[in-house]
Every structure is written in structure tokens, then in C-alpha cells.
Design a protein around this motif. Structure first.
Motif, PDB file in Angstrom:
ATOM      1  N   UNK A   1      18.347 -52.854 111.647  1.00 45.79           N
ATOM      2  CA  UNK A   1      17.114 -52.534 110.921  1.00 45.79           C
ATOM      3  C   UNK A   1      17.419 -51.770 109.643  1.00 45.79           C
ATOM      4  N   UNK A   2      18.377 -50.853 109.698  1.00 45.02           N
ATOM      5  CA  UNK A   2      18.749 -50.079 108.511  1.00 45.02           C
ATOM      6  C   UNK A   2      19.299 -50.988 107.419  1.00 45.02           C
ATOM      7  N   UNK A   3      20.101 -51.965 107.798  1.00 48.00           N
ATOM      8  CA  UNK A   3      20.648 -52.902 106.814  1.00 48.00           C
ATOM      9  C   UNK A   3      19.522 -53.663 106.127  1.00 48.00           C
ATOM     10  N   UNK A   4      18.576 -54.163 106.916  1.00 50.59           N
ATOM     11  CA  UNK A   4      17.456 -54.903 106.350  1.00 50.59           C
ATOM     12  C   UNK A   4      16.618 -54.050 105.421  1.00 50.59           C
ATOM     13  N   UNK A   5      16.326 -52.810 105.826  1.00 49.94           N
ATOM     14  CA  UNK A   5      15.520 -51.916 104.997  1.00 49.94           C
ATOM     15  C   UNK A   5      16.238 -51.578 103.692  1.00 49.94           C
ATOM     16  N   UNK A   6      17.529 -51.269 103.762  1.00 44.13           N
ATOM     17  CA  UNK A   6      18.273 -50.890 102.564  1.00 44.13           C
ATOM     18  C   UNK A   6      18.351 -52.051 101.571  1.00 44.13           C
ATOM     19  N   UNK A   7      18.628 -53.255 102.057  1.00 39.09           N
ATOM     20  CA  UNK A   7      18.718 -54.408 101.166  1.00 39.09           C
ATOM     21  C   UNK A   7      17.364 -54.737 100.541  1.00 39.09           C
ATOM     22  N   UNK A   8      16.288 -54.540 101.285  1.00 41.60           N
ATOM     23  CA  UNK A   8      14.967 -54.763 100.719  1.00 41.60           C
ATOM     24  C   UNK A   8      14.587 -53.721  99.697  1.00 41.60           C
ATOM     25  N   UNK A   9      15.129 -52.499  99.861  1.00 42.59           N
ATOM     26  CA  UNK A   9      14.732 -51.386  99.006  1.00 42.59           C
ATOM     27  C   UNK A   9      15.496 -51.320  97.689  1.00 42.59           C
ATOM     28  N   UNK A  10      16.649 -51.976  97.578  1.00 47.79           N
ATOM     29  CA  UNK A  10      17.413 -51.862  96.332  1.00 47.79           C
ATOM     30  C   UNK A  10      16.831 -52.738  95.231  1.00 47.79           C
ATOM     31  N   UNK A  11      16.031 -53.750  95.574  1.00 48.81           N
ATOM     32  CA  UNK A  11      15.353 -54.540  94.555  1.00 48.81           C
ATOM     33  C   UNK A  11      15.978 -55.898  94.326  1.00 48.81           C
ATOM     34  N   UNK A  12      15.133 -56.874  94.031  1.00 47.16           N
ATOM     35  CA  UNK A  12      15.593 -58.240  93.796  1.00 47.16           C
ATOM     36  C   UNK A  12      16.488 -58.372  92.565  1.00 47.16           C
ATOM     37  N   UNK A  13      16.242 -57.640  91.447  1.00 45.93           N
ATOM     38  CA  UNK A  13      17.174 -57.731  90.314  1.00 45.93           C
ATOM     39  C   UNK A  13      18.589 -57.285  90.673  1.00 45.93           C
ATOM     40  N   UNK A  14      18.714 -56.265  91.532  1.00 44.33           N
ATOM     41  CA  UNK A  14      20.039 -55.815  91.948  1.00 44.33           C
ATOM     42  C   UNK A  14      20.700 -56.874  92.829  1.00 44.33           C
ATOM     43  N   UNK A  15      19.924 -57.464  93.725  1.00 44.97           N
ATOM     44  CA  UNK A  15      20.464 -58.539  94.575  1.00 44.97           C
ATOM     45  C   UNK A  15      20.925 -59.701  93.714  1.00 44.97           C
ATOM     46  N   UNK A  16      20.135 -60.054  92.691  1.00 44.08           N
ATOM     47  CA  UNK A  16      20.526 -61.138  91.772  1.00 44.08           C
ATOM     48  C   UNK A  16      21.801 -60.789  91.035  1.00 44.08           C
ATOM     49  N   UNK A  17      21.906 -59.542  90.562  1.00 43.90           N
ATOM     50  CA  UNK A  17      23.107 -59.121  89.834  1.00 43.90           C
ATOM     51  C   UNK A  17      24.337 -59.153  90.729  1.00 43.90           C
ATOM     52  N   UNK A  18      24.200 -58.693  91.962  1.00 39.68           N
ATOM     53  CA  UNK A  18      25.331 -58.715  92.899  1.00 39.68           C
ATOM     54  C   UNK A  18      25.747 -60.144  93.204  1.00 39.68           C
TER      55      UNK A  18
END
Length: 478
Positions: free
Chosen positions: A228-245
Motif C-alpha cells: 500500500x505504501x508503494x502505491x500511495x508514494x507512486x501516486x503522490x509524486x505526480x504523473x510528470x515525474x513518472x513520465x520523466x523517470x
């Protein structure tokens, strides 16, 4: 005599006129169009939650509870005035699951997707609407540093990232939860549904539980809570950060924008600092961590620090926390997660810019620098506006709720900040609110989710240039 002929203009079909009207409204005011989209979704879900088929006993849910649930779902908050596990039927839970997926993508991104459906193409205006969700500076006149968020040419990739990240991350978290539920003795069908439900509530930072006992069965399970912590953290960092990574992982030369660096580093600092504070403040509290060993105390503190940023899950009753810990949680909730994320709050980059400005002033330098990059003054002005409007919304709502309920300030402030930051943690006050308080909390959730920048831009007049400047004079400050 020359014969005259009249040329009849083709009559535009009603669907075409509607499409043209919506496109024109979106072009004139993207922010107002975005708020209208979210408000329309809330009204639709309020109607659906009011249907007898949505409840277990076939009764009609009162308007206040149906509206509050719709706002909490679409705004991915997690607060409720009814027992979410036992009140809603299968149809009702499907509405909850669907609603949080829709609301998680963000106000302006959702508006751009609707614009894409209406206009059948992703034009410049639709790209501007979507890009504004990742960089609010586009809501203002003047040049914008595109490298700090998402370039207009990458908006299509951003929308694809939003869809893929939701499917991939939620699917991965569900795969982690599913076998653990089977080991706990839950049947296959229930385990499959609840693992998907929990994973969606984690990534969208909502925090609803599909079962009446909530996390009680897994309150000390490192595997389940860790997923659950992994899911919450990944959702909280933001879609632009996910795209950049995702983009940089495919390249040999990795270059991270200042937005990505500030978001990740500030998030990690807040996560660790929050956990350390909970350890210090709660290690001797017999109602929370006082009966746990060192390892479980550290893990539970880390879990609470993660959820306080907007996750909404809890393994302990919030009202059992010490007053000092409740204040720490208030601060973490108000900050929230990253920009253009499923989390709420004023955002971690807003906090980072405010601190950078304070450090620059303390050092006596004129510019704000971070990671060898200079941050312009208009970013600071926007950060101050976001923090000020957020604090104002919390203050007004708290005063109204205090007047209505006569409850204690710490509980009222906690639940109001949780509503504004779309967190979902509660002291139990929200479930006991009268209808007037329910409507105020619903409005607070709506203002928190649509964003203070979007709301202010929608209410303000159109941008205009000021052709004169008044004489300068410095007031005393501090």
C-alpha cells in the motif's frame, strides 16, 4: 431583369453546434471549463449514489450523504459520512472504484480528455489545458520554462502516461496484495476484488476500504502495508515525474529537471522527517506504538508518515494520537504530494520554493537557486498565492465547522485539513457532522482538489496588461 438566387447556408446539426459551443467555452476559459467538468461529474455521481440500487438495503441515500460521497470519490479524498464497506451495494462499490479512477487524473487533465472526445483531436488549446495541470504557470501570461514540467509536444505522452501508470502500478500493487490475502484465508473471488480495490485506493491516494474491518487483519503485516505504501508514494509524486523517470530510463544520458529533483527530494525528506517525529512523539503512547517493539514502531511510523501525505489508510485510530502527533499530521496533510498527482495539499514543490526563498533572504542573496538552477520570482509569487489561498480555505471552513459543531479545535482542524488536502484521515468528526457541516466539508474537498490556482484563475478576470506603474514605496515587514 437579372434573376437573383439565394444561397442557403447548411444547417449545422445539433451535435455539431454543441461541440462548437463546448470548444468555444474551453478556449475562452480553460480553468472554468475544467471546474465545470468536475462539478458535472459530481452531480452525476450524486444522482447515481442516490439510487436505491446503490445501497445494500435498497433504500435511498439522503442527499447530503450522496453528495458528500460523490465529492469524496471524485476528489479522491477518502472521507465519508456513511460506512463505505457496509452501506453500498456491489453497484455502489463499482461506482466508488470507477469514480476514484476518473478523479485521480486531475481537473485540467480530465478537461483536456473531454475536449479531445468532443473535438476529436488534441489541438493546441487541449494541450495547453492538459499541460497546465503539470505546470500552473501556464495559467498566467508571460514566458514559461517548459523544461520544468511537461513540454506541449509531450502532452500526448503525458496523457498516455496517466493511463498506463494507473493500469501498470495498480495492477502491480494488486498482484502483491492478492497472494497475501489468499494466505490469510480469504477466498479467491473476494481476494481478487479486494486486492484490485485496495490497489486503486492506494495509487489514487483515496484510502477507502472494501471490507468492514478495514486494515485490522493486516495491521502488522509488513508485506501488505508495504505494498500500500508503494502505491500511495507512486501516486503522490505526480504523473510528470513518472513520465520523466520512464523517459530517462530509456536514455543513456539522464537529465532530471528541477521539478523532478525538488519533488523527489522534498517528498523523501518529508517522509523520513515525519516518521522520525512519530517515533519520538508516540513511542511511549500505549494506545498507539507504546506496546510495539522497535522494528514495528519504525515501520508503523513510516506507514503513518506515508499516509499522512494524502494516502488516507490508517492502522490506528487517529484520535488516539497525542496532540503533538496530530499537529504533525496536520502539517504533513496540508503539504500533500507532488504537482499533477493523485495527492492533494499545497504540493511539495510549493513548500520547497518557499523555503528556498527564505534561505535566499537569510543569506542576503537576490536569487533563489537550487541544483544549479535559478528559480524566477513569478514561481515564488505563485507559491505564496497557493499557500495563502489554501490557508484561507482551511481557516474559513474550520471557523464554520467550529461554530456548527462546538467540537474541539484539534479535531475540527484535523478533519478540515484532511478534506482540503484530500487525505481521508479522520478523528471521527466527519461521520458525526450535521447536514450543514457536511456541505461545508464537501465544498472544502472540492476547493482542495480543483486546486487553488485553478479556482483563482477561474474566478479572476481575464489577463490584462497594466500600462502604468504606481510610485514605489516600501512598507515595514517583520
Amino acid at each position: 431583369m437579372r434573376a437573383t438566387s439565394t444561397v442557403k447556408r447548411p444547417v449545422m446539426p445539433s451535435a455539431g453546434r454543441l461541440r462548437e459551443a463546448l470548444t468555444g467555452f474551453a478556449n475562452r476559459s480553460p480553468s472554468r471549463f475544467a471546474i465545470l467538468v468536475f462539478a458535472a461529474l459530481i452531480l452525476v455521481f450524486t444522482l447515481l449514489f442516490s439510487l436505491p440500487i446503490a445501497t445494500v438495503d435498497g433504500s435511498t441515500t439522503p442527499l447530503a450523504d450522496a453528495l458528500f460521497t460523490a465529492v469524496s470519490v471524485i476528489c479522491v479524498t477518502g472521507l465519508s459520512t456513511v460506512d463505505m464497506a457496509t452501506h453500498w451495494s456491489v453497484f455502489g462499490h463499482i461506482l466508488v472504484y470507477t469514480g476514484v479512477q476518473i478523479g485521480a487524473v486531475g481537473v485540467l487533465t480530465m478537461a483536456s480528455i473531454l475536449g479531445l472526445i468532443v473535438s476529436r483531436r488534441l489541438g493546441l488549446r487541449a494541450k495547453l489545458i492538459a499541460a497546465s495541470d503539470s505546470n500552473p504557470l501556464r495559467m498566467h501570461a508571460g514566458p514559461v520554462a517548459e523544461g520544468q514540467a511537461v513540454r506541449l509536444g509531450d502532452v500526448g505522452k503525458l496523457l498516455t502516461t496517466v493511463a498506463l501508470s494507473m493500469v501498470v502500478i495498480e495492477g502491480a500493487v494488486a498482484l502483491l496484495l492478492f497472494p497475501r490475502m489468499l494466505i490469510a484465508g480469504i477466498d479467491v473471488g473476494t481476494a481478487a476484488w479486494e486486492s484490485l480495490y485496495y490497489s486503486a485506493m492506494a495509487f489514487t491516494n483515496t484510502g477507502f476500504a472494501p471490507n468492514a474491518e478495514g486494515l485490522t487483519q493486516f495491521s502488522e503485516d509488513f508485506w501488505f502495508l508495504g505494498a500500500l505504501m508503494i502505491g500511495v508514494f507512486l501516486g503522490a509524486i505526480g504523473f510528470p515525474v513518472i513520465l520523466a523517470i520512464a523517459t530517462n530510463l530509456r536514455k543513456k544520458r539522464r537529465r532530471w529537471s528541477i521539478h523532478v529533483k525538488l519533488t523527489v527530494w522534498t517528498s523523501l525528506i518529508l517522509l523520513v522527517a515525519g516518521a522520525l517525529l512519530y517515533i519520538v512523539l508516540e513511542y511511549d503512547n500505549p494506545k498507539t506504538f507504546g506496546h510495539l517493539d522497535a522494528g514495528h514502531t519504525v515501520f508503523q511510523s513510516l506507514f503513518l508518515s506515508t499516509m499522512a501525505r494524502s494516502g488516507g489508510f490508517s492502522t490506528i485510530p487517529i484520535d488516539d494520537l497525542n496532540g503533538s502527533s496530530i499537529m504533525v499530521t496536520d502539517m504533513l496533510m496540508f503539504i500533500g504530494g507532488g504537482s499533477a498527482s493523485t495527492a492533494g495539499g499545497i504540493k511539495v514543490t510549493t513548500l520547497a520554493v518557499l523555503f528556498l526563498a527564505a534561505f535566499a533572504e537569510a543569506r542576503g542573496v537576490e536569487t533563489m537557486d537550487s541544483f544549479r538552477r535559478r528559480i524566477p520570482i513569478d514561481v515564488l509569487r505563485l507559491s505564496v498565492a497557493v499557500a495563502l489561498w489554501g490557508a484561507t480555505i482551511v481557516a474559513v471552513s474550520s471557523i464554520l465547522i467550529l461554530q456548527i459543531t462546538k467540537a474541539s479545535l484539534d479535531h475540527v482542524l484535523f478533519d478540515v485539513i484532511s478534506a482540503f488536502a484530500t487525505c481521508g484521515l479522520s478523528t471521527g468528526l466527519t461521520e458525526q457532522l450535521p447536514d450543514a457541516g457536511v456541505y461545508i466539508m464537501a465544498a472544502t474537498m472540492f476547493c482542495g482538489r480543483v486546486g487553488t490556482v485553478t479556482l483563482a484563475a477561474a474566478l479572476a478576470q481575464s489577463q490584462r496588461k497594466q500600462l502604468f506603474q504606481n510610485p514605489e514605496e516600501r512598507p515595514l515587514v517583520g
